[in-house]
Design a protein around this motif. Structure first.
Motif, mmCIF file in Angstrom:
data_model
loop_
_atom_site.group_PDB
_atom_site.id
_atom_site.type_symbol
_atom_site.label_atom_id
_atom_site.label_comp_id
_atom_site.label_asym_id
_atom_site.label_seq_id
_atom_site.Cartn_x
_atom_site.Cartn_y
_atom_site.Cartn_z
ATOM 1 N N MET A 37 25.347 -4.239 -10.049
ATOM 2 C CA MET A 37 24.877 -5.705 -9.503
ATOM 3 C C MET A 37 26.047 -6.519 -9.711
ATOM 4 O O MET A 37 26.439 -7.210 -8.957
ATOM 5 C CB MET A 37 23.809 -5.769 -10.065
ATOM 6 C CG MET A 37 23.065 -7.189 -9.602
ATOM 7 S SD MET A 37 23.451 -8.927 -10.261
ATOM 8 C CE MET A 37 23.148 -8.334 -12.067
ATOM 9 N N CYS A 38 26.623 -6.383 -10.880
ATOM 10 C CA CYS A 38 27.744 -7.622 -11.063
ATOM 11 C C CYS A 38 28.828 -7.188 -10.308
ATOM 12 O O CYS A 38 29.619 -8.168 -9.773
ATOM 13 C CB CYS A 38 28.181 -7.391 -12.781
ATOM 14 S SG CYS A 38 26.885 -8.124 -13.734
ATOM 15 N N PHE A 39 29.346 -6.160 -10.204
ATOM 16 C CA PHE A 39 30.576 -5.867 -9.494
ATOM 17 C C PHE A 39 30.357 -6.157 -7.842
ATOM 18 O O PHE A 39 31.232 -6.834 -7.327
ATOM 19 C CB PHE A 39 30.872 -4.171 -9.529
ATOM 20 C CG PHE A 39 31.996 -3.887 -8.757
ATOM 21 C CD1 PHE A 39 33.236 -4.143 -9.263
ATOM 22 C CD2 PHE A 39 31.819 -3.183 -7.558
ATOM 23 C CE1 PHE A 39 34.434 -3.681 -8.517
ATOM 24 C CE2 PHE A 39 32.926 -2.762 -6.678
ATOM 25 C CZ PHE A 39 34.230 -3.046 -7.294
ATOM 26 N N LYS A 44 31.457 -10.117 -3.477
ATOM 27 C CA LYS A 44 30.728 -11.043 -2.425
ATOM 28 C C LYS A 44 31.497 -12.329 -2.611
ATOM 29 O O LYS A 44 31.373 -12.998 -1.600
ATOM 30 C CB LYS A 44 29.290 -10.749 -2.631
ATOM 31 C CG LYS A 44 28.409 -11.313 -1.376
ATOM 32 C CD LYS A 44 27.189 -11.055 -1.273
ATOM 33 C CE LYS A 44 25.996 -11.343 -2.280
ATOM 34 N NZ LYS A 44 24.699 -11.184 -1.998
ATOM 35 N N HIS A 45 31.837 -12.644 -3.816
ATOM 36 C CA HIS A 45 32.302 -14.021 -4.127
ATOM 37 C C HIS A 45 33.859 -13.953 -4.038
ATOM 38 O O HIS A 45 34.341 -14.884 -4.433
ATOM 39 C CB HIS A 45 31.918 -14.603 -5.721
ATOM 40 C CG HIS A 45 30.528 -14.942 -5.448
ATOM 41 N ND1 HIS A 45 29.330 -13.989 -5.748
ATOM 42 C CD2 HIS A 45 29.571 -15.981 -5.401
ATOM 43 C CE1 HIS A 45 28.116 -14.811 -5.412
ATOM 44 N NE2 HIS A 45 28.387 -16.047 -5.238
ATOM 45 N N GLY A 46 34.395 -12.794 -3.482
ATOM 46 C CA GLY A 46 35.774 -13.080 -3.147
ATOM 47 C C GLY A 46 36.688 -12.716 -4.482
ATOM 48 O O GLY A 46 37.943 -12.866 -4.235
ATOM 49 N N ILE A 47 36.177 -12.014 -5.421
ATOM 50 C CA ILE A 47 37.026 -11.861 -6.549
ATOM 51 C C ILE A 47 37.676 -10.331 -6.281
ATOM 52 O O ILE A 47 36.945 -9.477 -5.697
ATOM 53 C CB ILE A 47 36.403 -11.324 -7.947
ATOM 54 C CG1 ILE A 47 35.637 -13.007 -8.315
ATOM 55 C CG2 ILE A 47 37.011 -10.945 -9.068
ATOM 56 C CD1 ILE A 47 34.850 -12.901 -9.586
ATOM 57 N N LEU A 78 35.812 1.998 -6.537
ATOM 58 C CA LEU A 78 36.236 0.743 -5.542
ATOM 59 C C LEU A 78 35.381 0.984 -4.230
ATOM 60 O O LEU A 78 35.218 2.159 -3.760
ATOM 61 C CB LEU A 78 37.723 1.119 -5.255
ATOM 62 C CG LEU A 78 38.530 0.463 -6.367
ATOM 63 C CD1 LEU A 78 39.982 0.955 -5.690
ATOM 64 C CD2 LEU A 78 38.552 -1.170 -6.594
ATOM 65 N N ILE A 79 34.947 -0.267 -3.665
ATOM 66 C CA ILE A 79 34.280 -0.226 -2.373
ATOM 67 C C ILE A 79 35.404 -0.620 -1.284
ATOM 68 O O ILE A 79 35.933 -1.784 -1.574
ATOM 69 C CB ILE A 79 33.257 -1.279 -2.644
ATOM 70 C CG1 ILE A 79 32.107 -0.973 -3.435
ATOM 71 C CG2 ILE A 79 32.503 -1.374 -1.193
ATOM 72 C CD1 ILE A 79 31.165 -2.002 -3.915
#
Length: 80
Positions: A37-39, A44-47, A78-79
């Motif tokens: 979930m964190c990843f 999603k926040h661009g990190i 990796l996604i």
């Protein structure tokens, strides 16, 4: 979450405002589920993925999860 990016009210210096609320850990699932979930949220926040993987790996050393033992120690794939 990197602390400098946390705009919420951090009540504990060891956790971001998303992790704890009123002195209690908010997430009730497994460490593996939490890391996934964190990843996903960091992506999603661009990190950048390399940084998200590093921060996700660092979850293993958070006091809450050290007490819980193992479960999902490998960083997520990796996604693309």
């Amino acid at each position: 979450m990197p602390y400098k990016m946390d705009t919420g009210n951090r009540q504990n210096p060891e956790y971001c405002s998303y992790c704890q609320e009123n002195g209690k850990f908010r997430f009730t699932g497994t460490k593996s589920e939490f890391k996934k979930m964190c990843f996903q949220q960091m992506m999603k926040h661009g990190i950048p993925s390399w940084k998200a993987r590093f921060f996700t790996f660092m979850i293993n050393f958070a006091p809450h999860w050290k007490k819980k033992g193992s479960g999902g120690d490998a960083p997520p794939a990796l996604i693309s």
